[in-house]
Motif scaffolding. Structure first.
Motif, short mmCIF file in Angstrom:
data_model
loop_
_atom_site.label_atom_id
_atom_site.label_comp_id
_atom_site.label_asym_id
_atom_site.label_seq_id
_atom_site.Cartn_x
_atom_site.Cartn_y
_atom_site.Cartn_z
N LYS A 81 -12.57 -22.10 -0.18
CA LYS A 81 -13.55 -21.47 0.72
C LYS A 81 -12.89 -20.42 1.61
O LYS A 81 -13.42 -19.32 1.80
N GLN A 82 -11.71 -20.73 2.12
CA GLN A 82 -11.01 -19.81 3.01
C GLN A 82 -10.41 -18.61 2.26
O GLN A 82 -10.14 -17.57 2.86
N SER A 83 -10.23 -18.76 0.97
CA SER A 83 -9.60 -17.68 0.19
C SER A 83 -10.47 -16.42 0.12
O SER A 83 -9.98 -15.34 -0.20
N ALA A 84 -11.77 -16.57 0.43
CA ALA A 84 -12.65 -15.40 0.42
C ALA A 84 -12.19 -14.37 1.45
O ALA A 84 -12.34 -13.16 1.24
N THR A 85 -11.60 -14.84 2.56
CA THR A 85 -11.10 -13.94 3.59
C THR A 85 -9.58 -13.94 3.68
O THR A 85 -8.97 -13.02 4.23
N ASP A 86 -8.94 -14.98 3.11
CA ASP A 86 -7.48 -15.09 3.15
C ASP A 86 -6.97 -15.53 1.78
O ASP A 86 -6.80 -16.73 1.52
N PRO A 87 -6.72 -14.59 0.87
CA PRO A 87 -6.30 -14.93 -0.50
C PRO A 87 -5.02 -15.76 -0.56
O PRO A 87 -4.80 -16.47 -1.54
N SER A 88 -4.19 -15.71 0.49
CA SER A 88 -2.93 -16.45 0.47
C SER A 88 -3.14 -17.96 0.50
O SER A 88 -2.20 -18.73 0.25
N GLN A 89 -4.36 -18.41 0.79
CA GLN A 89 -4.64 -19.84 0.81
C GLN A 89 -4.46 -20.48 -0.57
O GLN A 89 -4.14 -21.66 -0.69
N LEU A 90 -4.67 -19.69 -1.61
CA LEU A 90 -4.56 -20.21 -2.97
C LEU A 90 -3.19 -19.84 -3.55
O LEU A 90 -2.93 -18.70 -3.88
N THR A 91 -2.32 -20.83 -3.63
CA THR A 91 -1.00 -20.63 -4.23
C THR A 91 -1.13 -20.78 -5.75
O THR A 91 -2.18 -21.21 -6.25
N PRO A 92 -0.08 -20.45 -6.50
CA PRO A 92 -0.17 -20.59 -7.96
C PRO A 92 -0.61 -21.97 -8.44
O PRO A 92 -1.37 -22.08 -9.40
N LYS A 93 -0.17 -23.04 -7.77
CA LYS A 93 -0.56 -24.38 -8.24
C LYS A 93 -2.05 -24.63 -8.03
O LYS A 93 -2.70 -25.29 -8.84
N HIS A 94 -2.62 -24.07 -6.94
CA HIS A 94 -4.06 -24.22 -6.73
C HIS A 94 -4.84 -23.41 -7.77
O HIS A 94 -5.84 -23.87 -8.31
N LYS A 95 -4.35 -22.21 -8.05
CA LYS A 95 -5.02 -21.36 -9.04
C LYS A 95 -4.99 -21.98 -10.43
O LYS A 95 -5.94 -21.87 -11.20
N SER A 96 -3.87 -22.65 -10.75
CA SER A 96 -3.76 -23.25 -12.08
C SER A 96 -4.72 -24.42 -12.25
O SER A 96 -5.33 -24.59 -13.31
N ILE A 97 -4.91 -25.23 -11.19
CA ILE A 97 -5.89 -26.32 -11.26
C ILE A 97 -7.30 -25.75 -11.34
O ILE A 97 -8.16 -26.26 -12.09
N LEU A 98 -7.57 -24.69 -10.58
CA LEU A 98 -8.89 -24.04 -10.66
C LEU A 98 -9.15 -23.52 -12.07
O LEU A 98 -10.28 -23.56 -12.55
N ALA A 99 -8.09 -23.05 -12.73
CA ALA A 99 -8.24 -22.57 -14.11
C ALA A 99 -8.65 -23.71 -15.02
O ALA A 99 -9.52 -23.57 -15.89
N LEU A 100 -8.01 -24.87 -14.83
CA LEU A 100 -8.35 -26.04 -15.64
C LEU A 100 -9.80 -26.47 -15.38
O LEU A 100 -10.55 -26.79 -16.32
N LEU A 101 -10.20 -26.47 -14.12
CA LEU A 101 -11.58 -26.84 -13.78
C LEU A 101 -12.58 -25.85 -14.37
O LEU A 101 -13.65 -26.22 -14.85
#
Length: 653
Positions: free
Chosen positions: A229-249
């Motif tokens: 939710k916070q990444s909409a204004t602060d992209p740094s909130q999503l690190t590579p590990k968060h992005k990879s889980i989001l990819a799986l989801l």
């Protein structure tokens, strides 16, 4: 569409623009740590990122040593960061020619330059005169009008002339159609604009993957939802590990809201497990190190864990070993498998997002040190997977592992070096590179040689096994006749083609090995060999081509042309007697200096198919010659080979 060339820089460690040709299938960037391999990949990625989130940033990307000077001119005159050159493939050209009435041929290229303000400049050249001729010949203009417009060199000029003429209804309709096209662009050459727009819609975009993008063993769902939710204004909130889980989801078609729904965990787990099983099946096509493992997913609470894992449910990824009947945390075991699985998740997820809009568009995959954690033989398995990827997408990857280099495709390798006071340098010149940079190639070639060849102190490099058969047999015949034959201390080394001969010279010449070369001759000098001679890597006296030993000196020739035409035709007929309708005679063949080329033309003209790809297998003829040698050989053939052996013996004495 194929990326054919990259000119990158100034960019980070690349102080001076570096030019690099790109292989149509796979390009391998070899270099030491911190040489600039990753920099090269990231530069390409910033120019054409598939998800359109990357940008060139002056502070981050411009070479630091020149940044202060450059900042003074950036706003008024931004430097170019990268120039990418593309070559449309046959299907692209078919579409363009049909849509825009052009006649572009295979080999046509155009380029896109991106500067540090992220503005693109397009360079494309198309002559509009043939298109204007087609417009005139379409018959909508009277002869008087044609007299006025026939000298027009562009469609824009054509419309300007028509603006001042008194046109009939048919002419006026054509005039209006052309005027409408002009209004769509302010380019002087309207066809260049239209063709570019069509090609741009088919431009291959890049996907970049590195070791930082691997999946974690566990992740807290509440924390992930908050960060998302916070990444909409602060992209740094999503690190590579968060992005990879989001990819799986994303692949499991699970939204963040669904993941936060406590009552739906069982169905969510089932969805994610389904995707995990599918990906595990995919990886097992190429993963041969341990075929008893799979990825399993669990979703549960653990109030005793450390923050943030003690707040609500966590998603756990584990590796199950069916042989030992145990599961272990995903990020604690078999890092090679973790990388491979994470790559598949990333690739399938991003490809799904990108192809949702255009499922036919190709991609350029940028892989940073792929398979680094894999065993040497597993790296060979991954090379097979890269070949699989390259069937549909270009692949550019970095490595310093000898097992991540196909020793039979060293022409795909580009050397990356960091030179004092110069910065990162990219080159195809293996021989001119630092020995430490070349080492993975030497190791790869050494591994190949250890398995396939016996290298001696005196090496006679030839292009392929056909040369080996002819040379061995003719040497034996000449020896039996007490004539000059090849010295028995000389080893004939078939390299697999002229490009590989060049590589063998570069890598073996520095090892105090005596080398002589015989190559087929296409009628012109080979630039890479000329450069080696110029750089004194090999003496010009050590380089021989087949035309030197035929009657037609300096004409295109192959090893087969050292044999008399009658002798080769006889063995050609013996080899393919069951497939040929009739024996071929010399008088049947078209004129030419190369017997192979003459036979290929004859087969094509007579619509005779000896193999699916056309032409014929040269090795089969050589094999027939070696297994069933002639009882007598004509003097012309013997003299040709004797002269060759005399020279080679002299070179390697």
């Amino acid at each position: 569409m194929i990326l054919t060339n990259v000119e990158l820089g100034p960019f980070r460690s690349i102080n001076t623009a570096q030019n690099c040709t790109i292989d149509p299938k796979v390009t391998v960037l070899v270099g030491m740590n911190e040489a600039g391999k990753t920099v090269f990949l990231q530069g390409i990625h910033k120019a054409c990122d598939a998800l359109d989130v990357e940008r060139f940033e002056v502070i981050e990307d411009y070479p630091r040593k020149d940044l202060t000077r450059y900042n003074k001119t950036h706003n008024e005159k931004p430097d170019n960061a990268i120039r990418l050159t593309y070559m449309p493939e046959e299907e692209d050209l078919t579409l363009v020619n049909k849509k825009h009435n052009t006649d572009l041929k295979l080999g046509f290229t155009y380029s896109l330059t991106t500067n540090y303000k992220n503005t693109r400049t397009i360079f494309i050249q198309i002559d509009e005169k043939p298109i204007i001729s087609k417009i005139i010949n379409a018959g909508s203009f009277t002869s008087d009008t044609v007299q006025h417009i026939k000298e027009a060199t562009s469609i824009r000029k054509l419309v300007e002339i028509l603006d001042d003429l008194d046109l009939n209804d048919s002419e006026q309709k054509t005039h209006e159609q052309l005027s409408t096209r002009l209004k769509a662009s302010n380019w002087n050459n309207i066809t260049e604009y239209e063709v570019f727009k069509t090609l741009d819609a088919r431009l291959p975009k890049t996907l970049y993957f590195s070791d930082y993008d691997i999946l974690p063993g566990k992740l807290n769902i509440k924390d992930l939802a908050r960060r998302y939710k916070q990444s909409a204004t602060d992209p740094s909130q999503l690190t590579p590990k968060h992005k990879s889980i989001l990819a799986l989801l994303r692949m499991a078609d699970v939204s963040i809201d669904e993941l936060s729904d406590i009552d739906g965990y069982e169905s969510l787990k089932a969805k994610i497990e389904g995707v995990s099983n599918s990906l595990t099946d995919q990886i097992m096509q190429f993963w041969k190190q341990n075929e008893n493992i799979e990825v399993v997913v669990d979703i549960q609470n653990d109030s005793k864990d450390d923050a943030p894992f003690n707040d609500g449910a966590n998603i756990y990824l584990r590796i199950k070993n069916s042989r030992h009947r145990v599961t272990t945390p995903f990020d604690k075991r078999s890092r090679g498998f973790i990388w491979f699985f994470s790559f598949l998740v990333w690739f399938d997820s991003v490809q799904y997002q990108f192809n949702a809009e255009d499922e036919d568009r190709k991609l350029i995959l940028l892989l940073d040190e792929p398979a680094l954690a894999l065993h040497a033989l597993a790296q060979s398995d991954f090379l097979t997977y890269i070949d699989h990827l390259s069937e549909n997408h270009q692949v550019i990857y970095t490595t310093h592992s000898p097992f991540m280099v196909n020793s039979d495709r060293l022409n795909q390798v580009r050397m990356i070096e960091d030179k004092d006071k110069i910065g990162t340098v990219i080159s195809e010149n293996i021989s001119g590179s630092d020995p430490r940079t070349v080492f993975p190639l030497q190791a790869a070639l050494g591994w190949d040689i250890a398995q396939n060849l016996f290298i001696s102190k005196r090496n006679f490099l030839v292009e392929g096994p056909s040369e080996l058969i002819f040379l061995k047999h003719l040497s034996s015949v000449l020896e039996a006749k007490s004539r000059i034959c090849l010295n028995e201390s000389i080893t004939i080394v078939p390299t697999g083609g002229l490009d590989k001969i060049v590589t063998f010279i570069a890598l073996l010449g520095a090892s105090n090995l005596n080398i002589a070369v015989l190559h087929d001759f296409d009628g012109k000098n080979n630039q890479k060999i000329d450069e080696m001679i110029k750089n004194k890597i090999i003496s010009p006296k050590s380089i021989k081509n087949t035309s030197m030993y035929t009657e037609q000196k300096d004409k295109p020739s192959d090893i087969e042309d050292l044999l008399s035409t009658k002798l080769y035709i006889d063995y050609f007929n013996k080899t393919f007697e069951k497939q040929l309708p009739d024996k071929i005679k010399i008088s049947d063949l078209p004129i030419g200096s190369r017997i192979i080329e003459r036979l290929n033309r004859y087969l094509k003209e007579k619509n005779i198919s000896l193999r699916p790809s056309g032409g014929f297998n040269h090795y089969l003829v050589a094999s027939t010659f070696g297994s069933n040698p002639p009882k007598a050989i004509d003097e012309k053939t013997l003299s040709n080979f004797e002269n060759l052996f005399k020279d080679i013996n002299s070179i390697l004495d």
